[in-house]
Design an enzyme around this catalytic site. Structure first.
Site, short mmCIF file in Angstrom:
data_model
loop_
_atom_site.label_atom_id
_atom_site.label_comp_id
_atom_site.label_asym_id
_atom_site.label_seq_id
_atom_site.Cartn_x
_atom_site.Cartn_y
_atom_site.Cartn_z
N ALA A 177 0.86 -1.17 0.00
CA ALA A 177 0.00 0.00 0.00
C ALA A 177 0.90 1.22 0.00
CB ALA A 177 -0.87 0.00 1.25
N SER A 178 0.75 2.10 -0.98
CA SER A 178 1.52 3.33 -0.89
C SER A 178 0.66 4.36 -0.20
CB SER A 178 1.97 3.81 -2.26
OG SER A 178 0.89 3.91 -3.13
N CYS A 179 1.07 4.72 0.97
CA CYS A 179 0.26 5.59 1.81
C CYS A 179 0.72 7.02 1.64
CB CYS A 179 0.42 5.22 3.27
SG CYS A 179 0.23 3.49 3.54
N VAL A 180 -0.09 7.83 0.99
CA VAL A 180 0.26 9.25 0.94
C VAL A 180 -0.89 10.04 1.50
CG1 VAL A 180 1.83 9.03 -1.00
CG2 VAL A 180 -0.57 9.54 -1.38
#
Lengths: 103, 413
Positions: free
Chosen positions: A100-103
């Site tokens: 998951a790329s959490c931004v």
């Protein structure tokens, strides 16, 4: 969700083709998933895959930079091993969830 | 006297100083805040500077205006934290002891981390808008620019204010349209993510919006270096995107002081319990804002919501109680989309941004994942709210926990 037999093991995959249970994974499963991605796995590939699994099972989050700093391959080599989206592909082959790329 | 020490007097640290000074007995607790800079920057305002909407004076005020009375303020660089001894070493050798420590040292942009970025074209044809200097330099560049390839690129994840690059390209579309040269400006957004945003429903909405505005999105592009000679950005898998002017979000990292303190995780962010906000290494250290490695946005709204949780948990820890407050990763971002409109997203660790109304279910006035004029006014009003309410740690009419009220889950396609 989809049930599928890969390398003789019954595997559950999510909509994007990632294993839902990392425990269903073994090296033969990895080889067969890798072929779907048109990658033939070498020892170097397995070093990366094992690192990813270790980190995931220890609850660590993963990024391309982190893998590149782990002392196995640099980022450039990582791209060569898993062309086009190295973390997404290597995670799928390693039997762990899509990062998951959490931004 | 017991001592609460806060490192960093930005958005998060200032809010914490205000909140704790109100409730902690002055006879019993000494509160000290340390920061190296005397100026407080309203960072969300930087985005507007390149387009001449705000200028420098709109986004700076003295930090001292926002610290409450009864708090010791020290302007100094920090050498390191020695967690085993509950002591902080300032530059020059001064020692500060603490019973509890709050780290709010934020994230900084590090152009030095990308080969070629800091070289010949820096601040000439390559700009950032995450610093006041970069934003002002870009404004000066745009004033005379006659058009060409404008590339907005993101170097690494995570970075501060994840929607800012999207807002930047939308405002550029607006700016060059009004200047009458939009047909001469080719705008691209280059990102290491697989789309304009990470979560599917918001990505779909934002991708459609960008397409409407004729803004090209280049996804899955992980920048290895900048080629100054060819004026192009180069990815690790050897793709290239040429530019006439490049606006870039450099790699974001936590403070080097964190590394010197032995507290650094990936990119010098601090391993932090994502629910309790306690450091994973020391029980009397809490982390708030961009300095923490929690998997949510690096944004002021997150620091605000997390602040309420940290406040409860630090008081729990002081009293020896379990840390019962749990942060859900709540983030709330206005997205300027140009031409006087804006969108709004509200989400947390587990729930992606959904359409609906905010903050009042069914009423709004703000529309979630909708492009409206009212949302734009919300963003403009927010600057006033920031200076007068948020930093001072006053109550906001929004709960720390995200709510599902007013949100709709669209049918899967």
């Amino acid at each position: 969700m989809e049930e599928k037999s890969i390398a003789g093991v019954n595997i559950t995959l999510n909509e994007e083709g990632y294993l839902t249970d990392p425990e269903q994974w073994n090296e033969d499963v990895a080889k067969e998933i890798a072929l779907e991605e048109e990658i033939e796995l070498s020892d170097k590939h397995f070093e990366v895959l094992n690192y990813l699994r270790e980190q995931f099972l220890a609850g660590e989050s993963l990024s391309i930079r982190k893998v590149g700093n782990a002392g196995i391959v640099n980022i450039k080599e990582l791209y060569q091993l898993f062309p086009g989206g190295p973390l997404k592909k290597s995670s799928r082959i390693a039997g762990i969830p899509k990062p998951a790329s959490c931004v | 006297m017991k001592k609460l020490l806060i490192l960093g007097g930005g958005t998060a640290g200032t809010m914490m100083a205000n909140k704790f000074r109100k409730v902690m007995d002055r006879e019993e607790w000494e509160i000290t805040i340390v920061d190296k800079h005397r100026t407080h920057y309203y960072q969300p305002g930087f985005l507007f500077i390149p387009f001449g909407i705000y200028n420098r004076n709109d986004v700076i005020k003295p930090k001292g205006d926002f610290f409450p009375s009864g708090v010791n303020v020290i302007y100094s660089d920090i050498d390191r934290i020695e967690g085993e001894k509950n002591v902080v070493h300032l530059d020059g050798g001064k020692l500060l002891h603490y019973d509890f420590l709050i780290i709010a040292t934020g994230a900084e942009t590090r152009p030095d981390q990308t080969p070629g970025l800091n070289e010949g074209l820096w601040r000439k044809k390559i700009f950032d808008f995450y610093t006041i200097e970069g934003a002002v330099a870009l404004h000066n560049f745009f004033k005379d620019w006659q058009g060409g390839k404008l590339v907005m690129a993101i170097s690494e994840i995570p970075y501060k204010c994840p929607v800012a690059p999207i807002e930047f390209v939308c405002l550029a579309d607006d700016y060059f349209t009004k200047k009458g040269i939009r047909d001469k400006v080719e705008i691209s957004l280059v990102t290491p993510m697989s789309g304009a945003f990470t979560k599917p429903i918001a990505t779909k909405m934002l991708s459609e919006l960008l397409k409407e505005k004729n803004i090209n999105v280049v996804p899955d592009f992980y920048i290895e270096k900048i080629d100054n000679e060819k004026q192009s950005i180069v990815s690790y898998d050897e793709m290239e995107v040429p530019f006439d002017v490049l606006t870039i979000v450099p790699v974001n990292m936590g403070s080097e002081m964190i590394e010197r303190s032995g507290l650094a995780g990936d990119l010098n962010f601090i391993p932090t319990d994502k629910e309790t906000l306690q450091s994973k290494k020391f029980e009397n250290i809490f982390v708030i804002g961009d300095a923490a490695d929690i998997p949510t946005s690096k944004a002021g709204s997150v620091a605000h919501f997390a602040g309420e949780i940290l406040f409860e948990n630090l008081l729990n820890a002081v009293e020896g109680r379990p840390l019962t407050a749990k942060f859900d990763g709540h983030a709330n971002c206005y997205i300027e989309t140009g031409f006087g409109k804006g969108a709004l997203i509200d989400f947390n660790y587990d729930t992606e941004p959904l359409p609906g109304t905010f903050p009042l279910p069914g009423i709004g006035p703000f529309g979630l994942l909708k492009n409206t004029k009212v949302n734009h006014y919300g963003k403009i009003m927010f600057r006033w709210i920031y200076w007068h309410i948020l930093l001072k740690g006053k109550e906001m009419p929004i709960e720390a926990d995200m709510t599902f009220a007013g949100k709709r889950v669209p049918y899967k396609q």
